[in-house]
Design a protein around this motif. Structure first.
Motif, PDB file in Angstrom:
ATOM      1  N   VAL A 145       0.841  -1.199   0.000  1.00  9.45           N
ATOM      2  CA  VAL A 145       0.000   0.000   0.000  1.00  9.45           C
ATOM      3  C   VAL A 145       0.874   1.246   0.000  1.00  9.45           C
ATOM      4  O   VAL A 145       0.593   2.211  -0.724  1.00  9.45           O
ATOM      5  N   ARG A 146       1.920   1.240   0.781  1.00 10.75           N
ATOM      6  CA  ARG A 146       2.815   2.396   0.834  1.00 10.75           C
ATOM      7  C   ARG A 146       3.391   2.697  -0.543  1.00 10.75           C
ATOM      8  O   ARG A 146       3.444   3.870  -0.973  1.00 10.75           O
ATOM      9  N   ALA A 147       3.843   1.669  -1.257  1.00 12.74           N
ATOM     10  CA  ALA A 147       4.408   1.880  -2.583  1.00 12.74           C
ATOM     11  C   ALA A 147       3.371   2.470  -3.540  1.00 12.74           C
ATOM     12  O   ALA A 147       3.688   3.373  -4.332  1.00 12.74           O
ATOM     13  N   SER A 148       2.150   1.989  -3.464  1.00 11.15           N
ATOM     14  CA  SER A 148       1.091   2.519  -4.326  1.00 11.15           C
ATOM     15  C   SER A 148       0.753   3.960  -3.969  1.00 11.15           C
ATOM     16  O   SER A 148       0.521   4.798  -4.843  1.00 11.15           O
ATOM     17  N   VAL A 149       0.730   4.260  -2.666  1.00 15.39           N
ATOM     18  CA  VAL A 149       0.405   5.615  -2.217  1.00 15.39           C
ATOM     19  C   VAL A 149       1.486   6.604  -2.657  1.00 15.39           C
ATOM     20  O   VAL A 149       1.173   7.734  -3.061  1.00 15.39           O
ATOM     21  N   LEU A 150       2.735   6.202  -2.595  1.00 13.63           N
ATOM     22  CA  LEU A 150       3.821   7.085  -3.029  1.00 13.63           C
ATOM     23  C   LEU A 150       3.661   7.476  -4.493  1.00 13.63           C
ATOM     24  O   LEU A 150       4.000   8.606  -4.884  1.00 13.63           O
ATOM     25  N   ALA A 151       3.137   6.560  -5.311  1.00 12.62           N
ATOM     26  CA  ALA A 151       2.918   6.882  -6.719  1.00 12.62           C
ATOM     27  C   ALA A 151       1.667   7.723  -6.917  1.00 12.62           C
ATOM     28  O   ALA A 151       1.648   8.644  -7.745  1.00 12.62           O
ATOM     29  N   GLU A 152       0.608   7.411  -6.145  1.00  8.20           N
ATOM     30  CA  GLU A 152      -0.664   8.095  -6.330  1.00  8.20           C
ATOM     31  C   GLU A 152      -0.649   9.535  -5.818  1.00  8.20           C
ATOM     32  O   GLU A 152      -1.276  10.412  -6.401  1.00  8.20           O
ATOM     33  N   LYS A 153       0.066   9.803  -4.730  1.00  7.35           N
ATOM     34  CA  LYS A 153      -0.025  11.139  -4.124  1.00  7.35           C
ATOM     35  C   LYS A 153       0.642  12.222  -4.960  1.00  7.35           C
ATOM     36  O   LYS A 153       0.472  13.412  -4.687  1.00  7.35           O
ATOM     37  N   PHE A 159      -8.415   8.213   2.380  1.00  5.79           N
ATOM     38  CA  PHE A 159      -9.357   7.105   2.352  1.00  5.79           C
ATOM     39  C   PHE A 159     -10.374   7.183   1.210  1.00  5.79           C
ATOM     40  O   PHE A 159     -10.837   6.150   0.725  1.00  5.79           O
ATOM     41  N   ARG A 160     -10.725   8.393   0.770  1.00  5.00           N
ATOM     42  CA  ARG A 160     -11.753   8.507  -0.258  1.00  5.00           C
ATOM     43  C   ARG A 160     -11.199   8.738  -1.658  1.00  5.00           C
ATOM     44  O   ARG A 160     -11.912   8.546  -2.634  1.00  5.00           O
ATOM     45  N   HIS A 161      -9.946   9.165  -1.733  1.00  5.02           N
ATOM     46  CA  HIS A 161      -9.386   9.461  -3.058  1.00  5.02           C
ATOM     47  C   HIS A 161      -8.215   8.538  -3.405  1.00  5.02           C
ATOM     48  O   HIS A 161      -8.172   7.975  -4.501  1.00  5.02           O
ATOM     49  N   ILE A 162      -7.257   8.386  -2.500  1.00  5.82           N
ATOM     50  CA  ILE A 162      -6.079   7.571  -2.800  1.00  5.82           C
ATOM     51  C   ILE A 162      -6.361   6.080  -2.630  1.00  5.82           C
ATOM     52  O   ILE A 162      -5.993   5.265  -3.486  1.00  5.82           O
ATOM     53  N   LEU A 163      -7.017   5.702  -1.532  1.00 10.50           N
ATOM     54  CA  LEU A 163      -7.236   4.286  -1.244  1.00 10.50           C
ATOM     55  C   LEU A 163      -7.934   3.529  -2.375  1.00 10.50           C
ATOM     56  O   LEU A 163      -7.489   2.428  -2.727  1.00 10.50           O
ATOM     57  N   PRO A 164      -9.029   4.056  -2.962  1.00 11.56           N
ATOM     58  CA  PRO A 164      -9.674   3.291  -4.046  1.00 11.56           C
ATOM     59  C   PRO A 164      -8.751   2.980  -5.221  1.00 11.56           C
ATOM     60  O   PRO A 164      -8.970   1.992  -5.925  1.00 11.56           O
ATOM     61  N   ASN A 165      -7.721   3.789  -5.421  1.00 13.50           N
ATOM     62  CA  ASN A 165      -6.805   3.564  -6.535  1.00 13.50           C
ATOM     63  C   ASN A 165      -5.654   2.626  -6.182  1.00 13.50           C
ATOM     64  O   ASN A 165      -4.767   2.390  -7.010  1.00 13.50           O
ATOM     65  N   THR A 166      -5.658   2.111  -4.953  1.00  2.79           N
ATOM     66  CA  THR A 166      -4.604   1.179  -4.531  1.00  2.79           C
ATOM     67  C   THR A 166      -5.175  -0.208  -4.206  1.00  2.79           C
ATOM     68  O   THR A 166      -4.451  -1.046  -3.670  1.00  2.79           O
ATOM     69  N   LEU A 167      -6.447  -0.432  -4.542  1.00  2.10           N
ATOM     70  CA  LEU A 167      -7.099  -1.677  -4.124  1.00  2.10           C
ATOM     71  C   LEU A 167      -6.701  -2.889  -4.960  1.00  2.10           C
ATOM     72  O   LEU A 167      -6.762  -4.018  -4.455  1.00  2.10           O
ATOM     73  N   SER A 168      -6.325  -2.695  -6.199  1.00  2.53           N
ATOM     74  CA  SER A 168      -6.019  -3.843  -7.067  1.00  2.53           C
ATOM     75  C   SER A 168      -4.940  -4.752  -6.485  1.00  2.53           C
ATOM     76  O   SER A 168      -5.159  -5.960  -6.349  1.00  2.53           O
ATOM     77  N   PRO A 169      -3.765  -4.231  -6.121  1.00  2.00           N
ATOM     78  CA  PRO A 169      -2.760  -5.133  -5.537  1.00  2.00           C
ATOM     79  C   PRO A 169      -3.186  -5.692  -4.185  1.00  2.00           C
ATOM     80  O   PRO A 169      -2.765  -6.794  -3.811  1.00  2.00           O
ATOM     81  N   ILE A 170      -4.037  -4.959  -3.454  1.00  5.29           N
ATOM     82  CA  ILE A 170      -4.502  -5.465  -2.161  1.00  5.29           C
ATOM     83  C   ILE A 170      -5.357  -6.710  -2.346  1.00  5.29           C
ATOM     84  O   ILE A 170      -5.233  -7.688  -1.592  1.00  5.29           O
ATOM     85  N   PHE A 171      -6.229  -6.708  -3.358  1.00  2.00           N
ATOM     86  CA  PHE A 171      -7.064  -7.872  -3.627  1.00  2.00           C
ATOM     87  C   PHE A 171      -6.209  -9.094  -3.952  1.00  2.00           C
ATOM     88  O   PHE A 171      -6.488 -10.206  -3.512  1.00  2.00           O
TER      89      PHE A 171
END
Length: 310
Positions: A188-196, A216-228
């Motif tokens: 998640v951290r790696a995805s957030v670093l790219a998204e922010k 939680f409402r803007h960045i998190l939905p765009n990081t869900l794919s690797p989490i699944f």
């Protein structure tokens, strides 16, 4: 069926996800096997010939009866019985339900911790990032099973075997969930670093949105794919961890069957010829973990077009 429902279903059938799924025979077979095992576990009280928790239905004189097809078998016990006289088919159905509950529960906990810490580390950065990732690094330097064994042994020594047995399922969910959160957190951290760094985050800041809302409402939905993808594989890992802990005597007690405790309970009887007590639950565990991992591999490939070759 409403127009909106039809429209959503049509969109799903036209999606790349559904297209790739129906073309992958391994994914379809794995999904059907997993679905049948989950349904059998959920409806275990209806499908099981006997209740392994009901002492009135257990007769010690029926202990170690072989499966149907072998000499000395009883048609009332298709897969035979264990050393306590319990119907092995019933204990496997109930045990699979316990193992799945622990697997899903542990992944929900580790996902909650991993997503929270990963978002905080990736978005806030600085000291928060350094502290959380150093904690994750320290924990990752030990094997997951080692952490689970240490924590499980401490809890069992603190509460006692009797008390631990009563709350074993909740303790295993907690132990396995806490032991494996760093993997999700780092992803998640790696995805957030790219998204922010993207424009929609800058726009949200300009509009005056708070930190929590942006995360939680803007960045998190765009990081869900690797989490699944990770969560799917982690379910299998959690089930294996539960089986290993139960086999070592730090998991589910024999009075509350899980696949791990069933394997352990029959291990001492292999030499005497009662191989089915361990082998059949072991095969069920292998099949369960295998189909989950196969679905996880397929999901990983589908969600990463550079890897997918369907």
């Amino acid at each position: 069926m409403t127009t909106a429902t039809v429209s959503r279903w049509d969109r799903f059938r036209e999606s790349f996800f559904w297209y790739s799924f129906k073309r992958d025979k391994v994914a379809i077979a794995s999904f059907l096997v997993l679905l049948s095992m989950v349904l059998a576990a959920v409806f275990a009280p209806l499908l099981a010939p006997a209740d392994p928790y009901d002492l009135a239905q257990i007769n010690i004189m029926n202990s170690e009866l072989p499966p149907v097809g072998l000499d000395g078998a009883d048609p009332a016990f298709p897969l035979g019985t264990d050393a306590q006289g319990r119907d092995l088919l019933s204990t496997i159905l109930y045990g699979t339900r316990v193992s799945l509950m622990i697997g899903f529960g542990a992944v929900v906990l580790q996902a909650a911790l991993g997503i929270l810490f990963g978002l905080l580390a990736g978005y806030l950065g600085g000291k928060v990032d350094a502290i959380l990732m150093r904690i994750a690094d320290v924990q990752l330097s030990f094997s997951t099973l080692m952490v689970a064994i240490i924590v499980g042994a401490v809890f069992k020594a603190s509460f006692g075997s009797l008390m631990f047995g009563e709350i074993a399922i909740y303790m295993l969910i907690f132990i396995i969930g806490v032991a494996e959160w760093p993997q999700i957190a780092r992803t998640v951290r790696a995805s957030v670093l790219a998204e922010k760094k993207k424009e929609y985050v800058d726009a949200a800041k300009v509009m005056g949105f708070g930190t929590a809302r942006i995360m939680f409402r803007h960045i998190l939905p765009n990081t869900l794919s690797p989490i699944f993808v990770i969560a799917t594989v982690q379910i299998a890992n959690a089930i294996i961890s539960e089986a290993a802990l139960s086999f070592l005597g730090l998991g589910m007690p024999e009075t509350q069957p899980s696949l791990g405790s069933l394997i352990k309970s029959g291990f001492d009887y292999i030499q005497s010829g009662s191989w089915w007590i361990t082998l059949i639950p072991g095969l069920v565990l292998v099949v369960l973990v295998l189909v989950i991992n196969l679905l996880g591999d397929w999901l990983r490939d589908v969600m990463n077009p550079r890897l997918y070759k369907g």
